[in-house]
Design a protein around this motif. Structure first.
Motif, mmCIF file in Angstrom:
data_model
loop_
_atom_site.group_PDB
_atom_site.id
_atom_site.type_symbol
_atom_site.label_atom_id
_atom_site.label_comp_id
_atom_site.label_asym_id
_atom_site.label_seq_id
_atom_site.Cartn_x
_atom_site.Cartn_y
_atom_site.Cartn_z
ATOM 1 N N GLN A 157 74.646 48.230 54.103
ATOM 2 C CA GLN A 157 73.992 49.120 53.148
ATOM 3 C C GLN A 157 73.048 48.348 52.222
ATOM 4 O O GLN A 157 71.932 48.791 51.926
ATOM 5 N N TRP A 197 79.398 54.596 49.507
ATOM 6 C CA TRP A 197 78.822 53.758 50.571
ATOM 7 C C TRP A 197 78.870 54.399 51.957
ATOM 8 O O TRP A 197 78.193 53.945 52.858
ATOM 9 N N GLY A 220 75.701 53.780 44.722
ATOM 10 C CA GLY A 220 74.282 53.453 44.673
ATOM 11 C C GLY A 220 73.956 52.557 43.502
ATOM 12 O O GLY A 220 73.021 51.744 43.572
ATOM 13 N N GLY A 253 70.368 53.693 40.485
ATOM 14 C CA GLY A 253 71.340 54.312 41.374
ATOM 15 C C GLY A 253 72.538 54.803 40.603
ATOM 16 O O GLY A 253 72.754 54.437 39.436
ATOM 17 N N CYS A 274 68.873 48.496 51.957
ATOM 18 C CA CYS A 274 68.145 48.716 50.702
ATOM 19 C C CYS A 274 67.068 47.645 50.507
ATOM 20 O O CYS A 274 65.974 47.931 50.004
ATOM 21 N N ILE A 305 68.627 54.810 44.666
ATOM 22 C CA ILE A 305 69.647 54.674 45.708
ATOM 23 C C ILE A 305 70.786 55.639 45.397
ATOM 24 O O ILE A 305 71.403 55.558 44.319
ATOM 25 N N HIS A 306 71.084 56.515 46.323
ATOM 26 C CA HIS A 306 72.092 57.554 46.093
ATOM 27 C C HIS A 306 73.508 56.984 46.112
ATOM 28 O O HIS A 306 73.775 55.910 46.652
ATOM 29 N N LYS A 342 69.707 60.779 50.176
ATOM 30 C CA LYS A 342 68.586 60.590 49.272
ATOM 31 C C LYS A 342 68.106 61.906 48.674
ATOM 32 O O LYS A 342 67.330 61.905 47.710
#
Length: 455
Positions: A243, A205, A276, A272, A247, A200-201, A210
């Motif tokens: 967000q 937020w 992330g 992450g 995920c 997760i990048h 990615k």
């Protein structure tokens, strides 16, 4: 003609002065890691200071090259300003050499860490240092990608109902963000049941992609892990926790589809950086929580491990570790909640989404990696590890990197690839044991070369 030469020399002198002053300031920030009350300033300083902290010798030689040019063109001879800043650069040069020396401290830290996680094997680790040709090969060629892999891009993870809601609420661009990229090593095929790394990048937020992957992701591809890089919606009318919910939808897709790409849907480690990292930890700490998986409550959203770097672990920040007021930004710009950020309702919301307050009862193994100069305060990482060990029976490892700034691990620098060795070994040690052999454990690959010396 003489006037033109004078103007050219003046231009070089002014450029050199600007370069020297900037280098002096950024070297100072790279050494001290000071946090400012302004988040944007912290982001800019973090990005620019990392160039000096992670690549100090490159910056040193760039400065030396600039000075040599001014000497050749005679600018030093006619410009007192250029001569003055040449003395300033002596201080900067000393600072960059100190930064290089400090980056090497990571070698010992990582060797100790590797010895700790493999203590039952009584194995002594020795990593390549400045006397190793491999060290300098990596340093001079920091951009590495594994050669043999297939990238499957922009695979959507929504259902048709979720697609229509997102489109009607936030538009088509938001729908396009609900997708994953799958990196499949070429020697991995469907049904191979390889470990899966869900990445997760970062980006606060509300930004990021990615596509922004660092050395850890490329290294795990090289070691035959299937990597799923996740996008989530960035700016929605609903605000956070959209967000986090996205995920979980991506994890649902992994459960249902990753086996087609050779991944094991029951051996998923989430990772992450920065924001992330917060999403990764929350994903690990809220398995099967119906509050975050409306419409797919029966899907198993547990993970087998969690590895985060430079992560946001406490949104409340009751001890005011952060110089900038992260509470206000998160409430107003990320969660889009009404009222004062310090209101009882909003503080309760922040606690609900702060990993520091969610560790009790988890059975997921963790690795936390944090630089001691991170703008996401290292004190928070220490508090998280302490709280985890008090309230959970699961294992947790902590790797604190000397001189590491925010997201230093995204750079393929000496500090970055020493950290990559540590995190890759933790992943393989804990989640790649069934198929491991001595040849895989003592591996030589393109990114780094390292070996085991048995006592």
């Amino acid at each position: 003609m003489g006037l033109v030469i004078s103007l050219v020399r003046l231009t070089w002198a002014v450029s050199y002065a600007a370069f020297s002053l900037t280098s002096f300031i950024l070297t100072g920030f790279a050494i001290l890691g000071e946090r400012t009350p302004n988040r944007v300033a912290n982001v800019v300083l973090s990005l620019t200071s990392n160039q000096y902290s992670e690549f100090p010798l490159i910056m040193f030689f760039l400065d030396l090259l600039f000075q040599s040019w001014l000497s050749v063109t005679g600018t030093f001879h006619v410009s007192p300003m250029a001569r003055f800043f040449s003395y300033v650069n002596v201080i900067t040069a000393a600072g960059t050499l100190y930064l290089f020396k400090r980056s090497l401290e990571c070698q010992v830290v990582v060797e100790n860490f590797l010895g700790e996680i493999s203590k039952e094997n009584k194995t002594k680790f020795k990593l390549p240092g400045v006397t190793s040709p491999k060290f300098w090969k990596q340093f001079m060629n920091p951009f590495h990608w594994p050669r043999n892999f297939t990238l499957n891009e922009n695979i959507p993870y929504w259902t048709s109902k979720e697609q229509m809601y997102a489109m009607n609420t936030d538009g088509w661009e938001s729908v396009l963000e609900m997708a994953v990229d799958v990196y499949r090593p070429d020697n991995v095929e469907g049904g191979h049941d390889r470990p899966v790394l869900m990445y997760i990048h970062g980006g606060g937020w509300t930004s990021g992609s990615k596509k922004s992957i660092g050395p850890l992701v490329t290294e795990m591809i090289a070691q035959n892990w299937v990597v799923v890089a996740v996008n989530h919606r960035l700016k929605t009318k609903d605000g956070y926790p959209t967000q986090l919910i996205d995920c979980k939808r991506a994890l649902r897709w992994i459960r249902e589809e990753v086996q087609t790409f050779g991944g094991d849907p029951h051996n998923v480690v989430v990772t992450g950086d920065s924001s992330g990292g917060q999403l990764a930890v929350m994903l690990a700490l809220t398995p099967n929580d119906p509050a975050y998986q409306h419409g797919f409550e029966k899907v198993d959203t547990s993970v087998q491990g969690c590895l985060v770097q430079s992560a946001v672990l406490d949104l409340v920040d009751a001890n005011d570790y952060r110089a900038a007021n992260g509470r206000e930004r998160f409430i107003r710009e990320v969660a889009l909640r009404p009222g004062f950020p310090e209101s009882a309702e909003n503080i309760a919301f922040l606690k609900e989404h702060s990993p520091l307050y969610k560790v009790e009862g988890t059975n997921v193994p963790f690795l936390i990696v944090q630089g001691d100069l991170d703008t996401c305060p290292v004190e928070t990482a220490r508090d998280f590890v302490k709280e985890f060990r008090l309230k959970s029976t699961a294992s947790i490892n902590y790797l604190e990197i000397p001189g590491g700034h925010h997201c230093f691990e995204m750079y393929s620098s000496p500090r970055g690839w020493y950290t990559t060795i540590a995190t890759a070994e933790w992943l393989n040690h804990n989640f790649n044991q069934p198929g491991a052999s001595e040849n895989k454990i003592a591996r030589v690959h393109e990114l780094v070369e390292w070996w085991h010396e048995n006592n």
